[in-house]
Design an enzyme around this catalytic site. Structure first.
Site, PDB file in Angstrom:
ATOM      1  N   LEU A  39      47.872  43.776  33.693  1.00 26.21           N
ATOM      2  CA  LEU A  39      47.109  43.209  35.293  1.00 26.21           C
ATOM      3  C   LEU A  39      47.823  42.846  36.243  1.00 26.21           C
ATOM      4  O   LEU A  39      48.215  43.039  38.102  1.00 26.21           O
ATOM      5  CB  LEU A  39      46.193  42.378  34.935  1.00 26.21           C
ATOM      6  CG  LEU A  39      45.003  42.412  36.118  1.00 26.21           C
ATOM      7  CD1 LEU A  39      44.572  43.776  36.355  1.00 26.21           C
ATOM      8  CD2 LEU A  39      43.822  41.155  35.731  1.00 26.21           C
ATOM      9  N   TYR A  40      49.097  41.436  35.627  1.00 25.95           N
ATOM     10  CA  TYR A  40      49.697  41.163  37.280  1.00 25.95           C
ATOM     11  C   TYR A  40      50.445  41.893  37.431  1.00 25.95           C
ATOM     12  O   TYR A  40      51.271  41.826  39.430  1.00 25.95           O
ATOM     13  CB  TYR A  40      50.436  39.604  37.171  1.00 25.95           C
ATOM     14  CG  TYR A  40      49.872  39.465  35.471  1.00 25.95           C
ATOM     15  CD1 TYR A  40      48.516  38.947  35.816  1.00 25.95           C
ATOM     16  CD2 TYR A  40      50.429  37.402  35.256  1.00 25.95           C
ATOM     17  CE1 TYR A  40      47.226  37.871  35.409  1.00 25.95           C
ATOM     18  CE2 TYR A  40      49.574  36.605  35.001  1.00 25.95           C
ATOM     19  CZ  TYR A  40      47.908  36.688  34.769  1.00 25.95           C
ATOM     20  OH  TYR A  40      47.712  36.150  33.587  1.00 25.95           O
ATOM     21  N   GLY A  41      51.277  42.594  37.263  1.00 25.64           N
ATOM     22  CA  GLY A  41      52.253  43.976  37.867  1.00 25.64           C
ATOM     23  C   GLY A  41      53.754  43.094  37.771  1.00 25.64           C
ATOM     24  O   GLY A  41      54.653  43.509  38.634  1.00 25.64           O
TER      25      GLY A  41
END
Ligand code: A2P
Length: 270
Positions: A39-41
């Protein structure tokens, strides 16, 4: 697992190239443990930083680095799980370093969960043959999670902290940790920063901390917590710090999702 990990979640995220160079700074000051999530990329820039750190001789082998990534909830389905893990491993560039098979193996034989309260852990323990090794949850002086930590200790589950500094100066964070009058007073007397006092307290609780900083000086400062300790009297003062979650979790509840209320999300411990 090294006690201090570098958290990489940030909103907004710097461009990938900038982030890779920030993460190389982290290798330079001595970080060996990094925390990311699909999710953080940040998996890709982290993978590039590991490769660069090897190239620069900042680390001798990939095995020196401990990386935690996270499967996002929407991928927690039997048919999506392995492809999602493969994507993460690929983005982290582990394939190129010949560690792919082994990592996957470790990932599948050790269970690392996040944001599990006592109820979810109990359900998991009742239904698994592989108990979780780690539970990563919010822990900081203003959300100490004493009950959950005690439960994890009894079950032999290591606890790792996210937002150990209360996500200071972020859009969702609080100044309740780094500007706590109690922590400030201890910091002043000990000639340490409030961040160091908070991190040392977490360490003395037996937890590891994933602390985010993209500033080289602060990264260094956050690692410098091992050659001194808090006195008993100082530790006791932490029990007077008002308690409140940094992240209410309101964005993660939905009528159509697995958790419909905050009560369900946090196992009745809002
Ligand atoms: P920065 O990246 O500019 O250093 P948490 O780890 O609890 O999520 O907190 C992260 C926030 O705390 C970030 O905004 C980070 O900013 C800041 N931060 C990290 N280390 C320190 C420190 N030693 N002193 C002050 N702020 C810090």
């Amino acid at each position: 697992m090294p006690v201090i990990g570098l958290g990489t979640a940030a909103i907004p995220l710097p461009p990938h190239e900038t982030l890779t160079s920030i993460l190389i700074d982290a290798f330079e000051v001595g970080y060996k443990h990094f925390e990311t999530a699909s999710l953080y990329g940040t998996e890709e820039p982290l993978g590039k930083a590991v490769a660069k750190a090897l190239e620069l001789g900042l680390i001798k082998s990939r095995d020196e680095v401990f990386i935690t990534s996270k499967l996002w909830t929407s991928d927690a389905h039997p048919d999506l799980l392995v492809p999602a893990l493969k994507t993460s491993v690929q983005k982290l560039g582990l394939e190129n370093m010949g560690s792919y098979g082994r990592v996957l193996q470790i990932g599948l034989s050790k269970v690392y969960v996040s944001n599990f309260g006592i109820k979810k852990l109990t359900q998991l323990l009742e239904n698994t043959i592989i108990p979780p090794a780690v539970n990563q949850v919010e822990i900081n002086p203003s959300w100490q999670q004493r009950k959950l930590r005690e439960f994890c200790k009894q079950k032999g589950i290591h606890v790792s902290a996210w937002s150990p500094l209360g996500a200071y100066k972020t859009s969702y964070g609080t100044n309740a940790v780094l500007e706590s009058p109690i922590i400030k007073e201890i910091a002043c007397a000990r000639q340490k920063s409030t961040a160091q006092i908070a991190l040392r307290w977490i360490y003395e609780q037996g937890a590891t901390a994933n602390v985010k900083s993209f500033n080289k000086e602060r990264m260094k400062q956050n690692l410098d917590i091992f050659d001194w300790e808090l006195s008993e009297e100082e530790s006791q003062k932490f029990s007077y710090i008002p308690q409140r979650r940094v992240h209410s979790g309101v964005n993660f509840v939905s009528e159509n999702g697995p958790y419909r209320t905050l009560e369900e999300l946090w196992d009745g411990d809002p």
